[in-house]
Scaffold this active site. Sequence first.
Site, short mmCIF file in Angstrom:
data_model
loop_
_atom_site.label_atom_id
_atom_site.label_comp_id
_atom_site.label_asym_id
_atom_site.label_seq_id
_atom_site.Cartn_x
_atom_site.Cartn_y
_atom_site.Cartn_z
N CYS A 337 0.75 -1.13 -0.05
CA CYS A 337 0.14 -0.16 -0.05
C CYS A 337 0.78 1.29 -0.06
O CYS A 337 0.58 2.25 -1.07
CB CYS A 337 -1.00 0.00 1.29
SG CYS A 337 -1.26 -1.69 1.99
N ARG A 366 7.44 -10.82 5.82
CA ARG A 366 7.06 -10.80 7.09
C ARG A 366 7.51 -11.87 8.10
O ARG A 366 7.52 -12.96 7.59
CB ARG A 366 5.33 -10.50 7.44
CG ARG A 366 4.90 -9.38 6.75
CD ARG A 366 3.37 -9.40 6.73
NE ARG A 366 2.54 -8.49 5.79
CZ ARG A 366 1.38 -8.52 5.72
NH1 ARG A 366 0.58 -9.40 6.44
NH2 ARG A 366 0.91 -7.88 4.71
N GLN A 384 0.99 -11.00 -2.83
CA GLN A 384 -0.36 -10.87 -2.86
C GLN A 384 -0.90 -10.43 -3.99
O GLN A 384 -0.14 -9.80 -4.77
CB GLN A 384 -0.56 -9.41 -1.65
CG GLN A 384 -0.11 -9.80 -0.24
CD GLN A 384 -0.27 -8.50 0.86
OE1 GLN A 384 0.07 -7.53 0.05
NE2 GLN A 384 -1.15 -8.68 1.81
N ASP A 386 -2.67 -7.92 -5.00
CA ASP A 386 -3.00 -6.82 -4.37
C ASP A 386 -3.62 -5.79 -5.26
O ASP A 386 -3.17 -5.73 -6.35
CB ASP A 386 -1.86 -6.24 -3.65
CG ASP A 386 -1.90 -5.33 -2.50
OD1 ASP A 386 -3.48 -5.16 -1.97
OD2 ASP A 386 -0.99 -5.10 -1.54
N HIS A 388 -5.11 -1.42 -5.00
CA HIS A 388 -5.46 -0.40 -4.26
C HIS A 388 -6.35 0.63 -5.22
O HIS A 388 -6.04 0.85 -6.30
CB HIS A 388 -4.42 0.72 -3.80
CG HIS A 388 -3.73 -0.37 -2.51
ND1 HIS A 388 -2.45 -1.05 -2.77
CD2 HIS A 388 -4.22 -0.76 -1.42
CE1 HIS A 388 -2.30 -1.84 -1.92
NE2 HIS A 388 -2.99 -1.58 -0.80
N LYS A 472 -14.75 -3.40 6.58
CA LYS A 472 -14.42 -4.07 5.58
C LYS A 472 -15.37 -5.17 5.24
O LYS A 472 -16.31 -5.46 6.33
CB LYS A 472 -12.91 -4.98 6.01
CG LYS A 472 -12.91 -5.72 7.40
CD LYS A 472 -11.70 -6.26 7.52
CE LYS A 472 -11.69 -7.02 9.09
NZ LYS A 472 -10.54 -7.76 9.33
N HIS A 518 -8.37 -1.40 -0.04
CA HIS A 518 -7.24 -2.38 -0.31
C HIS A 518 -8.50 -3.79 -0.91
O HIS A 518 -9.29 -3.98 -0.09
CB HIS A 518 -6.52 -2.87 1.16
CG HIS A 518 -6.13 -1.52 1.58
ND1 HIS A 518 -4.82 -1.43 1.49
CD2 HIS A 518 -6.56 -0.70 2.62
CE1 HIS A 518 -4.45 -0.37 2.36
NE2 HIS A 518 -5.87 0.23 2.83
ZN ZN Z 1 -3.19 -2.51 1.00
#
Ligand code: ZN
Length: 648
Positions: A337, A366, A384, A386, A388, A472, A518
């Site tokens: 992000c 991580r 991910q 991912d 945005h 969410k 997200h």
């Molecule tokens: Zn994110």
Amino acid sequence: MIAVTLPDGSVKNVEAGTTPMEVARSISEGLARNVISASYNDTPLETTTPLTEDGKLILYTWRDDEGKKAFWHSSAHILAQALEELYPGVKLTIGPAIERGFYYDVDFGEQSISESDLKTIEDKMLEIARGKHEFHMRSSSKADALDYYKKQGNEYKVELIEGLEDGTITFCDHASFTDLCRGGHLPNTGLVKAVKLMSIAGAYWRGDENNKQLTRVYGISFPKQKELKEYLALLEEAKKRDHRKLGKELSLFTFSQKVGQGLPLWLPKGAALRERLENFLKAAQKKAGYEMVISPHIGQKELYVTSGHYAKYGADSFQPIKTPNEDEEFLLKPMNCPHHCEMYNSAPWSYKDLPKRYAEFGTVYRYEQSGELHGLTRVRGFTQDDAHIFCTPDQLDAEFKSVIDLVLYVFGSLGFEDFTAQVSLRDPENPDKYIGDLENWEKAEQAIINAADDKGLNYVVETGEAAFYGPKLDFMVKDALGRSWQLGTIQVDYNLPERFDLTYKGSDNELHRPVMIHRAPFGSMERFIAILLEHTGGNFPLWLMPEQVSILTLSEKYENYGQKVLNLLENDEIRALVDNRNETIGKKIREAEMSKIPYMVIVGEQEENDGTVAVRKHGQGDLGVMSVEAFTDLLQNEIKETIKDFKG
Ligand SMILES: [Zn+2]
Ligand SMILES: [Zn+2]
């Protein structure tokens, strides 16, 4: 008289002192037989506890999660009693119900147990269960409770009680046994008809490796023998489908101690599988108006200080990377992000430019403790799917609907038919916990609920479960063995736009904050493929299979024809291989079945003369002889059935 309200809204007026079990009996004897536990005004209580005030009563049976919890919690007491009787002098510590079953952590002192003792303990537990002992709750003063365990020399319970407030301490008694306990039990031990102790493990007191190591005994119990049998069969099947085992058998991925724990290495077949999944999502995302972006694997520490991720992950994660320059520090990126926020910040935007939808298969790192690592589901580096979305508050509604469409498309194409969703909203009692203004929160929460309703999702609303930065929507899928997995998530964020000072010019010519969403339908590629492996047992949908067809020659004489069939299939973008080894056809079929290749075609003299193939389907057998064109059509139709075009 008191008024007892039942979950269906009906009210029973009963004498004060009536117990939950008596209420159950007044409804039906059948219900009374099945009641396992109860809660009153959202607090668990015994089915034998007299009700003294008006309230909301819920009666739980084995079908409810709360019922199972009480069942397994009570079983942990029975286990503890059995251990005390078989191993006098053991010190009990804690023994909770868990998602599937229960455990008890015990200090065996000088004694010890092994797997071979489990059967004896199970038998003892069943003997206790058959005694149909009732569970009774009893309050104790802190002084008495401490005294009781000090006399026993049980320093663990003493430590637990020292952390409790006087006036809140309760014990549970059954038969000759007593234990510190907050309550919520079966009516009596006799409901436990089947017990299986699953394993023994070491566990540190309070999870701290500086403390003494205790022995943890894991078990599960059921109201019927048949249910235990079914559970054990399911476990057997789950073992066969373990993604770590299948990943190895199908040569999809591996791990190397030398490379490092928790860092998956994708082998050619796994990499190809992953690429196909990525391309599938990329194609759908393109139609939905996403733009692909790429960001590096590291970023300056400052970036993550700005985003707040350093505060969250900094201390317990990979430590900053230094350079030859003093004061220069980089971090492995824990999230994509912040990078995408800076991409948004690279140009000024007007409301007419929004939404901006940046998508990236972004690899993040991580740190997880080595004990927490598990195959592809808990790793230290993962990618991910991912994206945005930066939009105006008024666009949230439409964006949410469009993201849900995408998620449902993904689940449908991959054979996840059974899923539920959870909408997490803020706790209206605690407005200070959240960032962003109230009006926007209301807008966002309404947008999520509207979208979920509009798309006909089967969802639950959890108030107070939102993150501090936004509400969410999470998706849970059930796999073929009935296990639930958390998959895709869609999350509104008011925090990062603030921290990165993101703006757009509105129709009023003023600068405004965009809202950020997200979203990741797969979650991560690693986790998703693990779940897909366990769901399908490695029999992926045809479009995803690394190898779709194995061409088996009856003898080496037919190699040329096999090769010709291969070329024809490859022209139609079907992934195939020729098995022309000097082996019997029976062996070749068996091996193709083992490697889960969905289709086999057998070619010999007859087929070569007629320009045909003899088709077998994995797990089904003979489909007959057909032309290569007919076979290609068969495959392409099957693919079209599962993976429809995304309308966007
Ligand atoms: Zn994110
Ligand atoms: Zn208890």
